[in-house]
Design a protein around this motif. Structure first.
Motif, PDB file in Angstrom:
ATOM      1  N   GLU A   9     -40.700 -13.909 -31.675  1.00 43.19           N
ATOM      2  CA  GLU A   9     -39.281 -13.927 -31.992  1.00 43.19           C
ATOM      3  C   GLU A   9     -38.642 -12.630 -31.477  1.00 43.19           C
ATOM      4  OE1 GLU A   9     -36.887 -15.170 -35.980  1.00 43.19           O
ATOM      5  OE2 GLU A   9     -38.466 -13.688 -36.237  1.00 43.19           O
ATOM      6  N   ILE A 115     -35.407 -24.442 -38.661  1.00 40.72           N
ATOM      7  CA  ILE A 115     -36.841 -24.238 -38.813  1.00 40.72           C
ATOM      8  C   ILE A 115     -37.183 -24.431 -40.275  1.00 40.72           C
ATOM      9  CG2 ILE A 115     -38.765 -22.651 -38.408  1.00 40.72           C
ATOM     10  CD1 ILE A 115     -37.078 -23.431 -35.888  1.00 40.72           C
ATOM     11  N   ASN A 139     -41.098 -24.946 -35.480  1.00 37.33           N
ATOM     12  CA  ASN A 139     -41.020 -23.671 -34.770  1.00 37.33           C
ATOM     13  C   ASN A 139     -39.769 -23.623 -33.885  1.00 37.33           C
ATOM     14  OD1 ASN A 139     -41.685 -24.832 -32.123  1.00 37.33           O
ATOM     15  ND2 ASN A 139     -43.747 -25.052 -32.963  1.00 37.33           N
ATOM     16  N   TYR A 140     -39.510 -22.441 -33.360  1.00 40.35           N
ATOM     17  CA  TYR A 140     -38.310 -22.215 -32.559  1.00 40.35           C
ATOM     18  C   TYR A 140     -38.312 -23.034 -31.274  1.00 40.35           C
ATOM     19  CZ  TYR A 140     -37.461 -18.320 -35.670  1.00 40.35           C
ATOM     20  OH  TYR A 140     -37.243 -17.568 -36.781  1.00 40.35           O
ATOM     21  N   ALA A 144     -35.281 -25.465 -30.288  1.00 43.36           N
ATOM     22  CA  ALA A 144     -34.494 -25.191 -29.081  1.00 43.36           C
ATOM     23  C   ALA A 144     -34.570 -26.370 -28.113  1.00 43.36           C
ATOM     24  CB  ALA A 144     -34.981 -23.909 -28.408  1.00 43.36           C
TER      25      ALA A 144
END
Length: 148
Positions: A9, A115, A139-140, A144
């Protein structure tokens, strides 16, 4: 030894092209381990959903920064906050016009990717985003990808 759980991150925690884990949270934890003479520093990459369970189960000693909530305080001790952030939204360029925050998402009936276990889901609901338009991801990268 200080076992430090982190996420990828940036700028808080990330890997250099050479594979070294770094970032402001990582370096602060590394310095803490050194100053307190805790022995080796061991960064452990995990998912957001595993940060608190791993702490409670003694898989690590410390995690990357989290927003303080009453529920999280039942599991972990928090230091004095070292930074604060407003929520930000990742928005497709084609949808960006007029999106100023959670309320504008709700008014337009747009979907929101969050998330799992993060405070943004509760904030969005409190500001009028219907649960039916909120999609939860682990998760990111998944969130995304869904936005894009």
């Amino acid at each position: 030894m200080l076992r430090f759980a982190h996420l990828i991150e940036p700028p808080f925690c990330f890997r250099t092209p050479q594979g070294r884990v770094t970032g402001c949270d990582v370096e602060l934890a590394r310095l803490l381990a050194q100053r307190l003479d805790l022995g080796p520093f061991e960064p452990i990459e995990t998912t957001f959903a595993e940060l608190l369970p791993g702490l409670a189960e003694d898989r690590w000693d410390m995690t990357t920064g989290l927003f303080v909530t009453a529920e999280r305080q039942r599991v972990a001790l928090f230091s004095r906050p070292i930074w604060s952030l407003p929520d930000g939204l990742l928005v497709r360029r084609t949808d960006a016009s007029g999106i100023t925050g959670y309320r504008s998402l709700a008014a337009r009936g747009l979907k929101l990717a969050v998330i799992a276990a993060q405070v943004q889901q509760d904030t969005a609901r409190r500001l009028g985003v219907p649960s039916s338009t909120i999609r939860t991801f682990s998760n990111y990268e998944e969130a995304a990808a869904a936005v894009l």
